[in-house]
Design a protein around this motif. Structure first.
Motif, short mmCIF file in Angstrom:
data_model
loop_
_atom_site.label_atom_id
_atom_site.label_comp_id
_atom_site.label_asym_id
_atom_site.label_seq_id
_atom_site.Cartn_x
_atom_site.Cartn_y
_atom_site.Cartn_z
N GLY A 2 0.81 -1.21 0.00
CA GLY A 2 0.00 0.00 0.00
C GLY A 2 0.84 1.26 0.00
N ALA A 3 2.02 1.20 -0.59
CA ALA A 3 2.90 2.38 -0.64
C ALA A 3 2.24 3.53 -1.40
CB ALA A 3 4.23 2.01 -1.30
N ALA A 4 2.57 4.75 -0.98
CA ALA A 4 2.04 5.93 -1.67
C ALA A 4 2.68 6.08 -3.05
CB ALA A 4 2.28 7.18 -0.83
N GLY A 5 3.94 5.69 -3.15
CA GLY A 5 4.61 5.81 -4.44
C GLY A 5 6.11 5.69 -4.28
N CYS A 6 6.79 5.98 -5.38
CA CYS A 6 8.23 5.75 -5.46
C CYS A 6 8.88 6.89 -6.24
CB CYS A 6 8.44 4.42 -6.18
SG CYS A 6 10.13 3.82 -6.14
N ILE A 7 10.06 7.29 -5.83
CA ILE A 7 10.78 8.36 -6.51
C ILE A 7 12.15 7.84 -6.95
CG2 ILE A 7 9.61 10.11 -5.10
CD1 ILE A 7 12.29 10.54 -3.60
N LEU A 8 12.75 8.52 -7.89
CA LEU A 8 14.13 8.20 -8.28
C LEU A 8 14.74 9.36 -9.06
CD1 LEU A 8 14.13 7.52 -11.57
CD2 LEU A 8 13.22 5.36 -10.78
N THR A 9 16.04 9.33 -9.11
CA THR A 9 16.77 10.21 -10.01
C THR A 9 17.39 9.29 -11.06
OG1 THR A 9 17.26 11.79 -8.27
CG2 THR A 9 18.66 11.87 -10.22
N ARG A 33 8.81 4.25 -19.21
CA ARG A 33 8.18 3.01 -19.66
C ARG A 33 7.72 2.15 -18.48
NH1 ARG A 33 12.96 0.38 -22.90
NH2 ARG A 33 13.45 2.58 -23.12
N HIS A 34 8.25 2.46 -17.30
CA HIS A 34 7.82 1.75 -16.10
C HIS A 34 6.86 2.59 -15.26
CE1 HIS A 34 10.48 -1.54 -16.96
NE2 HIS A 34 11.50 -0.71 -17.10
N GLY A 35 6.35 3.67 -15.82
CA GLY A 35 5.31 4.46 -15.15
C GLY A 35 5.80 5.68 -14.39
N PHE A 36 7.10 5.89 -14.34
CA PHE A 36 7.64 7.06 -13.64
C PHE A 36 7.44 8.32 -14.49
CE2 PHE A 36 9.64 3.59 -11.50
CZ PHE A 36 9.82 4.02 -10.20
N LEU A 37 7.04 9.41 -13.84
CA LEU A 37 6.78 10.67 -14.53
C LEU A 37 7.80 11.71 -14.12
CD1 LEU A 37 3.03 10.77 -13.40
CD2 LEU A 37 3.86 10.00 -15.65
N PRO A 38 8.30 12.49 -15.07
CA PRO A 38 9.20 13.59 -14.67
C PRO A 38 8.47 14.51 -13.70
CG PRO A 38 9.17 13.30 -17.06
CD PRO A 38 8.07 12.43 -16.51
N ALA A 39 9.15 14.89 -12.63
CA ALA A 39 8.50 15.72 -11.60
C ALA A 39 9.53 16.69 -11.00
CB ALA A 39 7.89 14.83 -10.51
N PRO A 40 10.09 17.57 -11.86
CA PRO A 40 11.19 18.42 -11.39
C PRO A 40 10.82 19.28 -10.18
CG PRO A 40 10.36 19.13 -13.56
CD PRO A 40 9.74 17.80 -13.27
N GLU A 41 9.54 19.67 -10.10
CA GLU A 41 9.13 20.55 -8.99
C GLU A 41 9.15 19.84 -7.65
OE1 GLU A 41 7.33 19.23 -11.35
OE2 GLU A 41 5.25 18.88 -10.76
N HIS A 42 9.24 18.50 -7.67
CA HIS A 42 9.26 17.74 -6.41
C HIS A 42 10.67 17.26 -6.06
CE1 HIS A 42 4.89 17.66 -6.22
NE2 HIS A 42 4.87 17.30 -7.50
N ALA A 43 11.66 17.65 -6.85
CA ALA A 43 13.02 17.14 -6.65
C ALA A 43 13.62 17.65 -5.34
CB ALA A 43 13.91 17.57 -7.81
N PRO A 44 14.37 16.79 -4.66
CA PRO A 44 15.09 17.26 -3.47
C PRO A 44 16.02 18.41 -3.84
CG PRO A 44 15.23 14.86 -3.68
CD PRO A 44 14.63 15.37 -4.95
N GLU A 45 16.26 19.31 -2.87
CA GLU A 45 17.25 20.36 -3.05
C GLU A 45 18.55 19.68 -3.47
OE1 GLU A 45 16.70 23.51 -2.65
OE2 GLU A 45 14.89 23.64 -1.38
N ALA A 46 19.27 20.30 -4.37
CA ALA A 46 20.61 19.83 -4.76
C ALA A 46 20.59 18.58 -5.65
CB ALA A 46 21.51 19.58 -3.55
N GLU A 47 19.40 18.09 -6.01
CA GLU A 47 19.34 16.99 -6.99
C GLU A 47 19.14 17.61 -8.37
OE1 GLU A 47 19.12 13.36 -7.10
OE2 GLU A 47 20.20 13.66 -5.23
N ALA A 74 17.10 18.39 -11.05
CA ALA A 74 15.63 18.31 -11.14
C ALA A 74 15.18 17.66 -12.45
CB ALA A 74 15.04 19.70 -10.99
N GLU A 75 15.94 17.85 -13.53
CA GLU A 75 15.49 17.32 -14.82
C GLU A 75 15.57 15.79 -14.89
OE1 GLU A 75 18.17 19.00 -14.17
OE2 GLU A 75 19.83 18.62 -15.56
N PHE A 76 16.24 15.18 -13.92
CA PHE A 76 16.33 13.71 -13.88
C PHE A 76 15.46 13.11 -12.78
CE2 PHE A 76 20.48 14.94 -15.76
CZ PHE A 76 20.32 14.30 -16.98
#
Ligand code: COA
Length: 169
Positions: free
Chosen positions: A113-120, A128-142, A144-146
């Protein structure tokens, strides 16, 4: 091409040296890599933050690995995980090892029942595995475009995520 007869399973203690070595070799040629991805997995494990450590086994050999760890969100939203590092044996890449690991990780997340998953990662690979670009949610110093998010149970809360502190160590 015939799919490789791999088995995806959680790591056991004897796999640890092979996971370390595979991760080091898989990331070594990558220009973006920090070179310490294998140490990050060991640190997460040591800190009790390796929520899921999956191996892909082929004829008794570890040929793929995926790590999930808990992440936080500035809103206090719970139930989110970070994916990575992930690696496939260099000589066996592009034969479905990474995809099989991600599919199994998604099943594990859904079952909890996880809320979701993030990655860089590479925006050419993860959508192709369902991940969506989300630059506005990127951690500081990451970079953002990845930064990408896979929401599994509703919307992405406004605000930034933070990877486990081991990622910055
Ligand atoms: C990323 C990685 C785990 C993918 O595993 P894999 O077993 O090679 O991937 P799969 O076989 O499941 O998927 C292959 C597909 O993804 C694409 N792909 C694989 N790696 C890719 C990458 N880095 N960028 C873009 N596309 C990629 C391939 O083109 C292939 O697509 P196609 O079938 O349409 O040709 C593996 O390439 C790897 O270990 N890379 C080095 C370490 C690394 O970069 N890890 C990820 C950091 S974000």
């Amino acid at each position: 091409m015939t799919p490789l007869p791999i088995r995806i399973r959680p790591e056991d203690e004897r796999d640890r040296p092979a996971i370390h070595d595979l991760t080091r070799r898989a990331f070594a040629p990558m220009a973006f890599a920090a070179g310490d991805e294998q140490d990050l997995i060991d640190a997460l494990r040591r800190l009790g933050a390796l929520s899921l450590s999956l191996v892909a086994e082929l004829e008794g050999r570890v040929v793929g690995h995926l790590a999930l760890s808990p992440v936080t969100h500035e809103s206090g939203a719970e139930g989110w995980f970070g994916l990575g590092p992930i690696s496939a044996e260099p000589a066996l890449q592009r034969q479905g090892v990474g995809g099989a690991l991600i599919a199994e990780a998604k099943s594990w997340l859904a079952a909890r029942g996880a809320a979701g998953c993030i990655l860089t990662g590479d925006p050419g690979y993860y959508p192709r595995h369902g991940f969506l670009p989300a630059p506005e949610h990127a951690p500081e110093a990451e970079p953002a475009e990845f930064f990408m998010v896979l929401p599994l149970a509703g919307d992405i809360p406004p605000g930034r995520f933070r990877f486990h502190p081991a990622f910055g160590a």
